[in-house]
Scaffold this motif. Structure first.
Motif, mmCIF file in Angstrom:
data_model
loop_
_atom_site.group_PDB
_atom_site.id
_atom_site.type_symbol
_atom_site.label_atom_id
_atom_site.label_comp_id
_atom_site.label_asym_id
_atom_site.label_seq_id
_atom_site.Cartn_x
_atom_site.Cartn_y
_atom_site.Cartn_z
ATOM 1 N N HIS A 258 0.871 -1.173 0.000
ATOM 2 C CA HIS A 258 0.000 0.000 0.000
ATOM 3 C C HIS A 258 0.911 1.227 0.000
ATOM 4 C CE1 HIS A 258 -3.865 1.936 0.717
ATOM 5 N NE2 HIS A 258 -3.244 2.769 1.542
ATOM 6 N N ASP B 2 2.962 4.345 0.846
ATOM 7 C CA ASP B 2 3.621 4.804 2.081
ATOM 8 C C ASP B 2 4.005 3.701 3.049
ATOM 9 O OD1 ASP B 2 3.761 7.415 1.429
ATOM 10 O OD2 ASP B 2 2.007 8.044 2.586
ATOM 11 N N GLY C 156 6.433 1.812 2.584
ATOM 12 C CA GLY C 156 7.895 1.771 2.639
ATOM 13 C C GLY C 156 8.579 1.074 1.481
ATOM 14 N N SER D 186 9.608 2.178 -1.512
ATOM 15 C CA SER D 186 10.767 2.868 -2.084
ATOM 16 C C SER D 186 11.945 2.835 -1.113
ATOM 17 C CB SER D 186 10.424 4.313 -2.416
ATOM 18 O OG SER D 186 9.379 4.342 -3.347
ATOM 19 N N GLN E 286 15.338 7.236 -2.613
ATOM 20 C CA GLN E 286 14.342 6.783 -3.573
ATOM 21 C C GLN E 286 14.862 6.839 -5.003
ATOM 22 O OE1 GLN E 286 10.441 8.134 -2.602
ATOM 23 N NE2 GLN E 286 10.769 7.184 -0.624
ATOM 24 N N GLY F 134 5.940 11.602 -4.565
ATOM 25 C CA GLY F 134 6.291 10.418 -3.809
ATOM 26 C C GLY F 134 5.604 9.173 -4.310
ATOM 27 N N ASN G 38 7.046 -4.112 7.932
ATOM 28 C CA ASN G 38 8.017 -3.014 7.925
ATOM 29 C C ASN G 38 7.777 -2.054 9.092
ATOM 30 O OD1 ASN G 38 10.084 -1.368 6.970
ATOM 31 N ND2 ASN G 38 8.708 -0.191 5.642
ATOM 32 N N ALA H 136 12.878 -0.778 7.118
ATOM 33 C CA ALA H 136 13.537 -0.317 5.888
ATOM 34 C C ALA H 136 14.328 0.945 6.175
ATOM 35 C CB ALA H 136 12.500 -0.061 4.798
HETATM 36 N N1 LIG Z 1 10.093 4.792 10.880
HETATM 37 C C1 LIG Z 1 10.130 4.198 9.674
HETATM 38 N N2 LIG Z 1 9.727 4.883 8.611
HETATM 39 C C2 LIG Z 1 9.771 4.289 7.392
HETATM 40 C C3 LIG Z 1 10.239 2.979 7.249
HETATM 41 N N3 LIG Z 1 10.161 2.660 5.940
HETATM 42 C C4 LIG Z 1 9.667 3.751 5.288
HETATM 43 N N4 LIG Z 1 9.434 4.731 6.189
HETATM 44 C C5 LIG Z 1 8.882 6.057 5.919
HETATM 45 O O1 LIG Z 1 7.557 5.909 5.403
HETATM 46 C C6 LIG Z 1 7.297 6.877 4.418
HETATM 47 C C7 LIG Z 1 6.867 6.214 3.107
HETATM 48 O O2 LIG Z 1 7.950 5.463 2.595
HETATM 49 P P1 LIG Z 1 8.117 5.137 1.044
HETATM 50 O O3 LIG Z 1 9.294 4.276 0.949
HETATM 51 O O4 LIG Z 1 8.094 6.361 0.210
HETATM 52 O O5 LIG Z 1 6.783 4.358 0.794
HETATM 53 P P2 LIG Z 1 6.162 3.845 -0.596
HETATM 54 O O6 LIG Z 1 5.043 4.785 -0.884
HETATM 55 O O7 LIG Z 1 5.646 2.489 -0.280
HETATM 56 O O8 LIG Z 1 7.232 3.859 -1.617
HETATM 57 C C8 LIG Z 1 8.576 7.674 4.277
HETATM 58 O O9 LIG Z 1 8.437 8.836 5.055
HETATM 59 C C9 LIG Z 1 9.628 6.780 4.826
HETATM 60 O O10 LIG Z 1 10.726 7.494 5.364
HETATM 61 C C10 LIG Z 1 10.668 2.277 8.419
HETATM 62 O O11 LIG Z 1 11.084 1.150 8.387
HETATM 63 N N5 LIG Z 1 10.581 2.950 9.590
#
Ligand SMILES: Nc1nc2c(ncn2[C@@H]2O[C@H](COP(=O)(O)OP(=O)(O)O)[C@@H](O)[C@H]2O)c(=O)[nH]1
Ligand SMILES: C[S@@+](CC[C@H](N)C(=O)[O-])C[C@H]1O[C@@H](n2cnc3c(N)ncnc32)[C@H](O)[C@@H]1O
Ligand code: SF4
Ligand SMILES: [Mg+2]
Lengths: 598, 400
Positions: free
Chosen positions: A15, A17, A19, A21, A42, A54, A134, A166
């Protein structure tokens, strides 16, 4: 060529956000694909717009080299997938290049609507699925609860789900090991005739069309004469390579490998996504099963604000289409807006992205008319006509019935907001199919007319649930509906570009909202302007803009002449940006803003 | 064809300009303080360079005089800023120097703008002696709240006293009022008009308050702290103006200007009739028709920079551009339609050397005539009272 047993092709599905990327970045980093200096966050989201919003729009792939604990070196091909429902088609074709998928779930949020939709797509594609939880670094993480959700709702065994962060990198080594041990290697025959699936292709201004392929059988090499089995187009391969994620040339790609080819292809239509590439001299007898081509479901008119920009708009659309085969366009003429194009999109986000690219990359000012879905009109002569544009609405006496597209929407929402979400769905003519509980959240499934979703359903859903509801949908065929054409009249003249097709029950309300908005937006003129909404000849709403009676009577002496003249000249320039409806001048902004009302 | 044809056209053009009159405008760019609504080219300086200005104005006058020598002045106007801060000797010197280049008949209108403070009123006699025959007094408002809102530094009583003094000293006098002020009522406005009525001369300007970019009022307005009356209220205020002034024998001969018979401002008529005028002093604009070309002149705005330029090269002119025929027509229409008498299209065409149809949308013209905003009378076009009330919109529709 890499030994099949040492290849793992996989995607991360999640879904938005959750994590994806961030995890991709960690994997790339662990496998040393980029040196730390090159690591911007990213790295897979390459386009500007993606970075800003994003979201990942175009599927990308990266080849990682991983030394496992068994001492062997593995090639891991990570295929990125878009995270938005408008692009679920691109998700499905990315999955076709893989044998396995990481189902990534935010351990603080749990399963969301897109988790479900993407997991089902992966299951349908016969992939081995590795559940991964995650964000365990966060105190709110509740892996046990989320594990149960995965089992209860998706029906996957989550006993061995991995726990990772992540962000901090915790658990990522274990995940790499699990990818090697638990996901299956690809199968294929090196000696068989070449068969490679076109996963994606895009236009690069320097090298022409770049085609991303997944080799199933045989070998793809530089200098080879290849044939696209669907289109019959034949080319000589200039270059084969892999993304690391930077493009790197290799001599060949064997079974199970994912990489790109260039062959001086000028037209993207010759390298259609889903087609099979074979060796022209030794062709495979059968192509690989292709994909369902994507169908645009939302249409709108795109017009240049300044009519002089028409040619530039046409060229820009052609260039965009080079990179995005899923959007379609054809010329359209509107009395109020002049020459423009009718364009079809996979969804509203897709529409917005295309609009933004046109405005940003090509510097165009655009008027976008109300989005419309594709209706099926059954006529008295027995024919069925597809209606993309309310302007083409036939004479009502010739209509037997009209059908409209429906979607099956899945919404996950905390109990607190369930009432508001149900109310919204009912307002939008929804029909409830299912309501079940996932812990303290409800999962509701609704059949909804797509027409009711394209306007502002996302925004409304977000606001009534304070952002806690998640949403996904799939198309659900056509159904008969009581639909009418709502026309907008300005001083008695119909304004086609503002007309829309709506359910009879909503017509009056929409008409009122539209008239009120236009009243605010149409500047006062020398005469009164009447704004009406009508169904057939019946007026359902009306407003008026009173005539302007008095300017501010200021001084105008010797020092003011030049200024006054320039002001008038500017006004005349401004007039060119106005659209004339009868005698009434309507600013372009009025069209834009009125259309937002829907 | 010989060279006589263009020469004839040039002569026709110049003659057409001069039918609109010929005037001299002198700008005095200083005030004692800046009013928060005003965007005139005006500056506050601790010490006024009276001497330098006298010399520079005369130098510029000589330059302009040389290219228009032999013409007859219909009017001279000292505007500002606050020209009542000028030394009367400067006014006298400028008027005297005109004789070097032009004819200045006894009946020519010579106006000076003044602020109605007692200090300035004390010098009225000196201005009269210098040759000023008409005083234009910036009264603006006749109630204390209104004057305070406008940031004026004089009281209503002072303004009335100044008017009384002007009436005693000058053969003709006018005053400026600002209406459509925030919170203004019809009853209050009527009281103001009636208060000034006994002291009115043959002319009166009534401006609606406009919000000019860059002024303190502009910011207040943007921030919603200064709210202008709506159209309905402005119409009612204008009705009060018409009723009271009409009763006093004034007629609205221009969008914002009222006169008793024979009292129209000869100077300002030159602008509205697209005549020629020389503009001297910082920021002054001029229009000169020379050798068949109509030239727009603009002078440097900052007083110090203007002074320097005049000292170095004898003129503070910043730009001089020939107007295109289209521009001449546009200006002619936008100025001329402000007048109750309208505009002679035949004369405009001679001035521009281009048919009016080049800038006028004929279908729109017919529509505006049918709607009662414009009237055609032979070769004249004029805006009706209804059309003049919304002239900006009428012009926008009329011109293409
Ligand atoms: N605290 C924490 N934040 C994370 C983690 N993985 C991703 N995030 C945060 O969650 C948000 C969305 O991550 P993103 O990788 O862009 O999600 P995507 O939409 O699935 O690609 C970002 O602000 C990341 O920094 C994690 O393991 N721990
Ligand atoms: C150069 S000024 C006046 C001269 C003199 N300094 C005075 O203030 O009395 C000319 C006139 O323009 C008018 N005026 C200036 N700014 C204005 C505005 N923002 N709105 C309406 N009228 C304005 C005032 O009535 C003023 O008297
Ligand atoms: S209104 Fe008159 S006194 Fe006030 S700043 Fe403007 S020119 Fe000067
Ligand atoms: Mg992302």
């Amino acid at each position: 060529m890499t030994d099949l047993a040492r290849i793992r092709n996989f995607a991360i599905v999640a879904h938005i956000d959750h994590g994806k990327s961030t995890l991709a970045d960690r994997l790339i980093e662990r496998c040393g694909a980029l040196d730390p200096r090159e690591m911007t966050s990213q790295v897979l989201d390459s386009m500007d717009i993606e970075r800003e919003r994003g979201i990942t729009i175009k599927a990308q792939t990266v080849r990682l080299v991983y030394e496992a604990r068994d001492g062997e070196t593995y090639v891991l091909n990570l295929v990125d997938t878009p995270g938005h429902v408008d692009f679920s088609y691109e998700v499905s074709r990315s999955l076709r290049a893989c044998e396995g998928a990481i189902l990534l779930v935010d351990a603080t949020q749990g399963v969301e609507a897109q988790t479900l939709a993407n997991a089902y797509q992966a299951i349908d594609a016969d992939l081995e699925i590795l559940p991964v939880l995650n964000k365990i670094d966060l105190p709110a993480a509740d892996p046990e609860r989320v594990r149960r959700q995965i089992e209860d709702i998706i029906g996957l065994d989550a006993e061995d789900a991995l726990l990772i962060s992540a962000k901090t990198g915790e658990g990522v080594d274990a995940l790499l090991e699990a990818i090697v041990r638990r996901l299956p290697p690809p199968r294929g025959e090196a000696e068989a005739p070449l068969r490679a699936l076109v996963v994606d292709s895009w236009y690069d201004p320097y090298v022409g069309v770049v085609t991303l392929v997944r080799v199933k059988d045989g070998t793809l090499r530089r200098g080879q004469r290849i044939r696209f089995m669907g289109t019959g187009a034949v080319y000589t391969v200039d270059r084969v390579g892999v993304f690391t994620p930077k493009p790197r040339e290799v001599t060949d790609l064997g079974p199970g490998e994912i990489g790109f080819l260039t062959a001086g292809i000028k037209e993207i239509a010759h390298a259609r996504v889903g087609d099979t590439v074979t060796d022209d001299r030794r062709p495979a007898p059968e192509p690989l099963p292709g994909f369902q081509p994507s169908h645009p479901v939302v249409f709108c008119g795109i017009f240049p604000v300044d009519t002089k920009d028409y040619d530039q708009l046409r060229e820009s659309l052609a260039k965009l289409r080079l990179n995005d085969a899923s959007f379609v366009y054809e010329p359209e003429t509107s009395a109020a807006l002049g020459l423009g194009f009718r364009c079809g999109f996979l969804g509203l986000l897709h529409l917005e992205i295309v609009q933004e690219r046109l405005e940003r990359e090509f510097g165009l000012d655009l008027v976008i008319t109300a989005p419309s879905v594709v209706y099926r009109v059954h006529l008295t002569d027995g024919t069925v006509r597809e209606l993309h544009n309310p302007a083409d609405y036939p004479d009502p006496t010739r209509i037997v019935k009209i059908e409209e597209p429906y979607i099956r929407a899945t919404i996950l929402v905390p109990e607190r907001y369930l009432g508001a979400v149900l109310e919204l769905c009912e307002q939008r003519r929804g029909e409830q199919v299912e309501l079940t509980w996932v812990g303290s959240r409800a999962m509701v499934v609704y059949l909804l007319p797509l027409n009711e979703v394209v306007y502002d359903f996302y925004d409304r859903l977000k606001s009534v649930s304070r952002g806690y509801a998640s949403f996904d949908y799939q198309m659900e065929g056509y159904r008969e509906s009581d639909l009418v054409k709502l026309r907008i009249l300005v001083n008695g003249e119909p304004v086609e570009s503002l007309s829309m097709i709506v359910h009879r029950r909503m017509a009056e309300q929409r008409g009122r909202a539209m008239c009120e908005k236009l009243k605010e937006l149409i500047p006062r003129q020398l005469f009164e302007v009447r704004i009406q909404a009508a169904i057939g000849s019946r007026i359902v709403a009306s407003e008026r803009v009173r005539a302007l009676r008095k300017d501010v009577t200021a001084k105008c002496y010797g020092g003011d002449v030049t200024r006054k003249r320039k002001l008038l000249e500017r006004q005349k320039e401004g007039k060119k940006r106005m659209r004339q409806v009868g005698k009434v001048e309507i600013p372009q902004e009025a069209f834009l803003a009125a259309l937002k009302v829907g | 064809m010989t060279t006589t044809a263009p020469a004839t056209a040039a002569a026709a053009c110049e003659a057409a300009a001069l039918e609109g009159g010929f005037a001299l405008y002198v700008h005095w760019p200083f005030c004692l303080h800046r009013c928060p609504y005003c965007d005139f080219n005006s500056h506050v300086r601790p010490r006024l360079p009276q001497e330098d200005f006298r010399r520079a104005l005369l130098a510029e006058l000589d330059r302009a005089g040389a290219e228009t020598a032999g013409r007859t002045l219909d009017a001279v106007y000292f505007g500002g800023g606050t020209p009542s801060l000028m030394e009367p000797a400067t006014v006298a010197a400028v008027l005297a120097r005109t004789a070097r280049w032009w004819r200045l008949p006894a009946e020519a209108e010579i106006t000076l703008e003044a602020n109605p403070t007692s200090a300035e009123a004390a010098r009225f006699r000196d201005f009269r002696a210098a040759g000023v025959g008409r005083l234009s007094l910036g009264v603006q408002a006749l109630d204390e709240a209104g004057l305070r809102l406008l940031g004026r530094r004089h009281t209503a009583a002072e303004a009335l006293a100044a008017l009384e003094r002007a009436a005693a000293i000058f053969p003709r006098w006018s005053c400026d009022l600002i209406t459509a002020r925030p919170g203004q009522t019809e009853a209050g406005w009527r009281r103001e008009l009636l208060r000034v009525a006994p002291l009115l001369g043959d002319h009166l300007s009534v401006y609606e308050l406009t919000i000019e970019p860059g002024t303190p009022f502009h910011r207040l307005h943007r921030e919603g702290r200064l709210v202008l009356p709506d159209e309905e209220r402005r119409l009612r205020l204008a009705a009060v103006t018409a009723e009271v002034l009409g009763g006093l024998g004034f007629a609205p001969y221009e969008v914002s200007n009222w006169a008793r018979p024979g009292g129209a401002s000869r100077h300002n008529l030159v602008y509205w009739r697209s005549g020629d005028w020389v503009g001297l002093g910082p920021g002054a604009h001029g229009r000169l028709t020379l050798g068949g070309r109509r030239i727009a002149t603009v002078r440097i705005r900052r007083p110090e920079a203007w002074l320097r330029a005049v000292a170095v090269r004898g003129s503070g002119e910043e730009s001089r551009e020939a107007l295109t025929p289209r521009e001449i027509l546009l200006e002619g229409l936008l100025m001329g339609l402000r007048l109750a008498e309208g505009v002679s299209l035949a004369r405009l065409e001679r001035l521009a050397g281009l048919p009016v149809a080049a800038v006028v949308d004929t279908a729109a013209l017919e529509g505006l005539v049918a709607a009662g905003d414009l009237v055609r009378e032979g070769e004249r076009l004029r805006a009706t009272a209804r059309g003049r009330a919304r002239l900006d919109a009428v012009l926008a529709a009329l011109l293409r």
